[in-house]
Design an enzyme around this catalytic site. Structure first.
Site, PDB file in Angstrom:
ATOM      1  N   HIS A  69      17.748 -58.576   8.806  1.00 35.42           N
ATOM      2  CA  HIS A  69      17.927 -56.829   8.993  1.00 35.42           C
ATOM      3  C   HIS A  69      16.457 -56.457   9.264  1.00 35.42           C
ATOM      4  CE1 HIS A  69      21.309 -54.901   7.288  1.00 35.42           C
ATOM      5  NE2 HIS A  69      21.819 -55.758   6.490  1.00 35.42           N
ATOM      6  N   LYS A  98      13.096 -37.128  14.346  1.00 32.99           N
ATOM      7  CA  LYS A  98      12.376 -35.750  12.816  1.00 32.99           C
ATOM      8  C   LYS A  98      11.549 -36.644  14.274  1.00 32.99           C
ATOM      9  CE  LYS A  98      11.867 -32.823  10.366  1.00 32.99           C
ATOM     10  NZ  LYS A  98      12.155 -31.441  10.277  1.00 32.99           N
ATOM     11  N   CYS A 109      23.230 -59.008  10.983  1.00 33.97           N
ATOM     12  CA  CYS A 109      23.940 -59.127   9.854  1.00 33.97           C
ATOM     13  C   CYS A 109      25.435 -58.586   9.920  1.00 33.97           C
ATOM     14  CB  CYS A 109      23.751 -57.772   8.514  1.00 33.97           C
ATOM     15  SG  CYS A 109      24.243 -58.296   7.139  1.00 33.97           S
ATOM     16  N   TYR A 110      25.669 -57.656  10.093  1.00 34.20           N
ATOM     17  CA  TYR A 110      27.661 -57.957   9.946  1.00 34.20           C
ATOM     18  C   TYR A 110      27.885 -58.385  11.094  1.00 34.20           C
ATOM     19  CZ  TYR A 110      32.287 -56.804   9.978  1.00 34.20           C
ATOM     20  OH  TYR A 110      33.507 -56.642   9.994  1.00 34.20           O
ATOM     21  N   SER A 144      12.075 -20.317  11.944  1.00 34.80           N
ATOM     22  CA  SER A 144      12.454 -20.563  10.097  1.00 34.80           C
ATOM     23  C   SER A 144      11.115 -20.520  10.093  1.00 34.80           C
ATOM     24  CB  SER A 144      13.352 -21.092   9.750  1.00 34.80           C
ATOM     25  OG  SER A 144      12.916 -22.913  10.508  1.00 34.80           O
ATOM     26  N   GLY A 145       9.859 -21.015  10.829  1.00 37.79           N
ATOM     27  CA  GLY A 145       8.618 -21.822  10.751  1.00 37.79           C
ATOM     28  C   GLY A 145       8.513 -22.963   9.879  1.00 37.79           C
ATOM     29  N   GLY A 146      10.219 -23.471  10.546  1.00 35.46           N
ATOM     30  CA  GLY A 146      10.021 -24.846  10.487  1.00 35.46           C
ATOM     31  C   GLY A 146       9.136 -25.762  11.747  1.00 35.46           C
ATOM     32  N   VAL A 147       9.465 -26.994  11.566  1.00 38.80           N
ATOM     33  CA  VAL A 147       8.790 -27.860  13.294  1.00 38.80           C
ATOM     34  C   VAL A 147      10.490 -28.106  13.855  1.00 38.80           C
ATOM     35  CG1 VAL A 147       9.026 -29.843  11.746  1.00 38.80           C
ATOM     36  CG2 VAL A 147       7.740 -30.325  14.018  1.00 38.80           C
ATOM     37  N   ASP A 148      11.369 -27.623  13.604  1.00 33.76           N
ATOM     38  CA  ASP A 148      11.841 -28.123  14.908  1.00 33.76           C
ATOM     39  C   ASP A 148      12.526 -26.952  15.445  1.00 33.76           C
ATOM     40  OD1 ASP A 148      12.912 -30.898  13.136  1.00 33.76           O
ATOM     41  OD2 ASP A 148      14.732 -29.818  11.742  1.00 33.76           O
ATOM     42  N   SER A 149      13.035 -25.731  15.132  1.00 31.39           N
ATOM     43  CA  SER A 149      12.796 -24.557  16.245  1.00 31.39           C
ATOM     44  C   SER A 149      11.446 -24.198  16.353  1.00 31.39           C
ATOM     45  CB  SER A 149      12.947 -23.424  14.551  1.00 31.39           C
ATOM     46  OG  SER A 149      12.010 -23.128  13.159  1.00 31.39           O
ATOM     47  N   ALA A 150      10.556 -24.215  16.036  1.00 33.57           N
ATOM     48  CA  ALA A 150       9.334 -24.445  16.707  1.00 33.57           C
ATOM     49  C   ALA A 150       9.286 -24.871  17.898  1.00 33.57           C
ATOM     50  CB  ALA A 150       7.570 -24.555  15.645  1.00 33.57           C
ATOM     51  N   GLY A 189      26.632 -53.566   7.852  1.00 29.47           N
ATOM     52  CA  GLY A 189      27.971 -53.502   7.280  1.00 29.47           C
ATOM     53  C   GLY A 189      28.369 -54.104   5.703  1.00 29.47           C
ATOM     54  N   GLU A 222      15.546 -53.901  11.534  1.00 31.19           N
ATOM     55  CA  GLU A 222      15.492 -53.019  11.586  1.00 31.19           C
ATOM     56  C   GLU A 222      14.084 -52.127  10.766  1.00 31.19           C
ATOM     57  OE1 GLU A 222      19.343 -52.534  10.087  1.00 31.19           O
ATOM     58  OE2 GLU A 222      18.107 -54.286  11.176  1.00 31.19           O
TER      59      GLU A 222
END
Length: 529
Positions: free
Chosen positions: A178, A384, A90-91, A232-238, A63, A180
């Site tokens: 960090h 994602k 870190c923080y 929508s044609g996007g990956v999420d909705s598909a 942070g 990550e």
């Protein structure tokens, strides 16, 4: 509305306590890459709340604040008495040190960026198997000067005499840097040592397990009801639709509203690929004439969004009514609506956990109060990259799963000026050339997306075929990113850029100039509008 099925119900939970870090989501993703389930919670969480969640490990994020500053995030001291393994970063490392009796001070020095770390305790749990000298990523002005009683210093850097420590008996660990971020060369190894060796967690968070759990839970939730999903044609909705389809088969009804603002051949490709992969019937509603008519004369990007959004809702509501009538005619009922909400959407919109509301999302909290359907959000716990893995697990084709992010309002946001059929056709041709060349060069996976922007209200003087032209410029916006919260411009090879420029100016007669946007995010957004 009902709670969506949770594929993580029976998994060991790792809590990432957000102390104001820009990397909290990245930490959570790295934990999942180690095949452990993680959730992000605010620094205000209490030990009792953690006990109720039955967390098996805790990571305190970094942070920007100083631990001794007024208003700095405070950690409930009782968290360190739960017997749950804790890793401070870190923080979070400094907060742990200060809370448990160590000394944190502003030493007058600071470390930012790549730094050399020396491991000074070869038998350290979290540095097990790591080299004695390694490159790490630092970002601090304060430093831990003295560790808390009972802690062993395990790492040092030139600017941090206590760059890492641990208390094996209490299973408390901390690092100033960090782990990550990719610049910390052995960072993921350290996280995995904490999770699997120190906390002794199982590596059972897999996308195969997610699919199995979701299918079973969705099937139990839905019963004999029917479900509607807007693709929508996007990956999420598909992926969300494919997951629900796997669970309930023909009880799912998918609708794709063609607003006429998609890329070249995209509607036909999405319909073919989705139906071939899932066996579902995707009904396409061609509403392009209506959208174009309502967009006539509109140049303001926000007004474009509002116009497109309002039209979409009205058209989708009519599709819902048609499906309702069909299902009721056959004696059934429609009880659920599928949304492709992702975990970053939930976190950034407040997440129900007290997290800061970074921005609102159309998938989170934006539905009407009188919605007559209950929501199913099967991707609500996923990032994602995990959604893409689920898509592959479900057998969706790669060109659908790895489709570049594309805005809901489509090409309307990539035309600077009024949206017309002619301008859409020009942009589609240029966009197709860019996509073809990136694919041919094997760059599809290396860039996050590459919007092509038509400066429709700008004219550029050119020379083509020994004659003077007065055409449009286009802007290429290739970017690299992990989550779209930040992005950098992609360093495409010059030969690829040359081919793109030559093809566009030769094959799209209305365009006579190709430019490259080399702005990062921040300060610039990925889309121009």
């Amino acid at each position: 509305m009902t709670d969506s099925p949770n594929p993580a119900e029976d998994l060991e939970l790792v809590l990432v306590v957000d102390c104001g870090a820009q990397y909290a989501q990245l930490i959570a993703r790295r934990v999942r890459e180690a095949r452990c389930y993680s959730e992000i919670v605010p620094h205000s969480i209490t030990a009792q709340q953690i006990r109720e969640k039955d967390a098996k490990a805790i990571i305190l994020s970094g942070g920007p604040a100083s631990v001794y500053a007024e208003g700095a995030p405070r950690i409930d001291p009782e968290i360190f008495e739960l017997g749950v393994p804790v890793l401070g970063i870190c923080y979070g490392f400094q907060a742990m040190a200060q809370t448990l009796g160590g000394t944190v001070a502003h030493t007058g020095g600071s470390e930012f960026g790549r730094t050399d770390l020396s491991v000074v305790e070869p038998h350290s749990t979290i540095f097990d198997g790591a080299p004695a000298h390694q490159e790490v990523w630092m970002s601090h002005s304060d430093a831990v000067v003295d560790p808390p009683p009972g802690f062993t210093v395990t790492g040092r850097t030139p600017g941090a005499p206590v760059a890492a420590f641990e208390n094996l008996q209490r299973r408390l660990f901390g690092v100033q840097y960090h782990p990550e971020v990719m610049h910390s060369t052995y960072g993921q190894q350290l996280l995995e040592s904490f999770l699997h060796t120190a906390a002794r967690l199982r590596a059972d968070w897999t996308m195969g397990a997610v699919v199995e759990a979701q299918v079973e839970q969705i099937r139990d939730l839905v019963g004999d009801a029917h479900v509607i999903c807007a693709l929508s044609g996007g990956v999420d909705s598909a992926v969300a639709a494919a997951l629900v389809r796997r669970a309930i088969g023909d009880q799912l009804h998918c609708v794709l509203v063609d607003h006429g603002l998609m890329r070249k051949g995209e509607v036909e490709q999405v319909k073919h690929d989705f139906e071939a992969a899932t066996g579902a019937d995707l009904r396409v509603i061609d509403a392009s004439e209506r959208f174009l008519a309502d967009l006539a004369g509109v140049t303001d990007p926000e007004q474009k969004r509002k116009t497109i959004g309002a039209d979409f809702i009205r058209i989708f509501e009519q599709a819902e009514r048609d499906i309702l009538d069909e299902v009721r005619h056959e004696g059934g009922r429609v009880g659920f609506l599928v949304q492709g909400t992702l975990y970053p959407d939930v976190v950034e919109s407040g997440g129900g956990e007290g997290a800061a509301n970074i921005k609102s999302h159309h998938n989170v909290g934006g539905l009407p109060e009188d919605l007559e359907f209950e929501l199913i959000e099967p991707l609500r716990t996923l990032f994602k990259d995990e959604v893409r893995k689920v898509g592959m697990e479900l057998g969706l084709p790669e060109n659908l799963v790895w489709r570049q992010p594309f805005p809901g309002p489509g090409l309307a946001l990539r035309i600077i000026g009024e949206v017309t059929r002619e301008r859409l056709d020009i942009l589609r041709e240029a966009d197709q050339i860019v996509r073809d060349e990136l694919t041919a060069a094997g760059l599809d996976r290396q860039i996050w997306q590459c919007p092509v922007v038509l400066l429709a209200d700008v004219r550029s003087v050119g020379v083509q075929g020994d004659g003077r032209t007065y055409g449009h410029p286009v802007v290429l916006r290739p970017v690299t990113s992990e989550d779209a919260m930040t992005a950098d411009w992609a360093r495409l090879p010059y030969e690829v850029l040359a081919r793109v420029s030559n093809r566009i100016t030769n094959e799209v007669r209305e365009i006579n100039r190709v430019t490259l946007d080399i702005t990062s995010k921040p300060p610039g957004t990925i889309e121009w509008e």
